[in-house]
Design a protein around this motif. Sequence first.
Motif, short mmCIF file in Angstrom:
data_model
loop_
_atom_site.label_atom_id
_atom_site.label_comp_id
_atom_site.label_asym_id
_atom_site.label_seq_id
_atom_site.Cartn_x
_atom_site.Cartn_y
_atom_site.Cartn_z
N UNK A 64 0.81 -1.21 0.00
CA UNK A 64 0.00 0.00 0.00
C UNK A 64 0.85 1.26 0.00
N UNK A 65 1.98 1.23 0.67
CA UNK A 65 2.87 2.40 0.63
C UNK A 65 3.23 2.73 -0.81
N UNK A 66 3.46 1.70 -1.62
CA UNK A 66 3.87 1.92 -3.01
C UNK A 66 2.74 2.45 -3.89
N UNK A 71 7.18 3.50 -6.35
CA UNK A 71 7.67 2.20 -5.87
C UNK A 71 9.19 2.09 -5.79
N UNK A 72 9.90 2.74 -6.71
CA UNK A 72 11.36 2.66 -6.67
C UNK A 72 11.96 3.46 -5.52
N UNK A 73 11.11 4.21 -4.80
CA UNK A 73 11.55 4.95 -3.62
C UNK A 73 11.02 4.31 -2.33
N UNK A 74 10.47 3.11 -2.46
CA UNK A 74 9.96 2.37 -1.31
C UNK A 74 10.93 1.24 -1.01
N UNK A 75 11.36 1.13 0.25
CA UNK A 75 12.35 0.15 0.67
C UNK A 75 11.79 -0.68 1.83
N UNK A 76 12.17 -1.94 1.86
CA UNK A 76 11.87 -2.79 3.00
C UNK A 76 13.08 -3.65 3.31
N UNK A 77 13.39 -3.78 4.59
CA UNK A 77 14.48 -4.68 4.99
C UNK A 77 13.90 -5.81 5.83
N UNK A 78 14.55 -6.96 5.72
CA UNK A 78 14.18 -8.11 6.53
C UNK A 78 15.37 -9.06 6.55
N UNK A 79 15.34 -10.05 7.47
CA UNK A 79 16.41 -11.04 7.51
C UNK A 79 15.93 -12.42 7.09
N UNK A 80 14.66 -12.52 6.69
CA UNK A 80 14.14 -13.80 6.22
C UNK A 80 14.12 -13.79 4.70
N UNK A 87 8.42 -10.52 -1.59
CA UNK A 87 8.34 -9.10 -1.91
C UNK A 87 8.84 -8.85 -3.34
N UNK A 88 9.97 -9.45 -3.67
CA UNK A 88 10.56 -9.23 -5.00
C UNK A 88 9.68 -9.78 -6.11
N UNK A 89 8.97 -10.86 -5.84
CA UNK A 89 8.07 -11.44 -6.85
C UNK A 89 6.79 -10.63 -7.00
N UNK A 90 6.22 -10.19 -5.89
CA UNK A 90 4.91 -9.54 -5.91
C UNK A 90 4.99 -8.03 -6.06
N UNK A 91 6.10 -7.44 -5.66
CA UNK A 91 6.31 -5.99 -5.75
C UNK A 91 7.67 -5.73 -6.39
N UNK A 92 7.83 -6.06 -7.66
CA UNK A 92 9.16 -6.04 -8.27
C UNK A 92 9.82 -4.67 -8.34
N UNK A 93 9.05 -3.60 -8.25
CA UNK A 93 9.64 -2.26 -8.32
C UNK A 93 10.09 -1.74 -6.96
N UNK A 94 9.68 -2.42 -5.88
CA UNK A 94 10.07 -2.04 -4.53
C UNK A 94 11.45 -2.61 -4.21
N UNK A 95 12.20 -1.91 -3.39
CA UNK A 95 13.55 -2.33 -3.01
C UNK A 95 13.49 -3.22 -1.78
#
Length: 207
Positions: A64-66, A71-80, A87-95
């Motif tokens: 929703x943020x995107x 989208x290319x200015x939206x970032x998410x970090x995780x360790x899993x 995320x990369x499959x469903x929101x390919x333009x998000x970092x």
Amino acid sequence: MPANKKTHADELESLWQGSFGDAYTERNAAAADRREPFWRQILTTYPCTRVLEVGCNLGANLKWVSHFVAPNEVYGIDINEGALKRVREELPSVNAVWSKARELPFRDSYFDLVFTCGVLIHQPPDILSEVMAEIVRCSRRYILAAEYYAETLQEVPYRGQHGALFKTDYGAMYQQRYPHLRLLKKGLLSKEDGWDDVTYWLFEKTI
């Protein structure tokens, strides 16, 4: 840094990187479904051009943020890695970036908004200050936390794990540690709204 402090953090990070974290991702597969109104309200009232979620899991918020931030200015970090793959499959333009919450790989003030949703609760008290410091460091303007609330620190039993979930007044902790944070908005997010009965605090940096 005391050795036991590092060890506890490493143990929990290993837990979330493995099958325990994978199971969490699967349980939250439908988490995004009803969250659009919240993010519409936040990001139209407080517009941002670059946003980071610390602990994004499979992107229930980034979806929703995107819609309101490029989208290319939206970032998410995780360790899993499994969650990041989703995320990369469903929101390919998000970092989608692999990173620990206590060691964010971004420069100071890089984001207009840095936020957590159900992530501070999983930080043991002895490293919580490190995570908060990284969030504050990377934010240029806004910080948002949506977390389980209690007046005082309480450990909550969590799926057979010790020291893996805590609730407290995270908003008060931010303001005590960072007096330059001004509270803009506070509220409750219910299960009916697509959340898990959490309290949220939105802060603005004043210096």
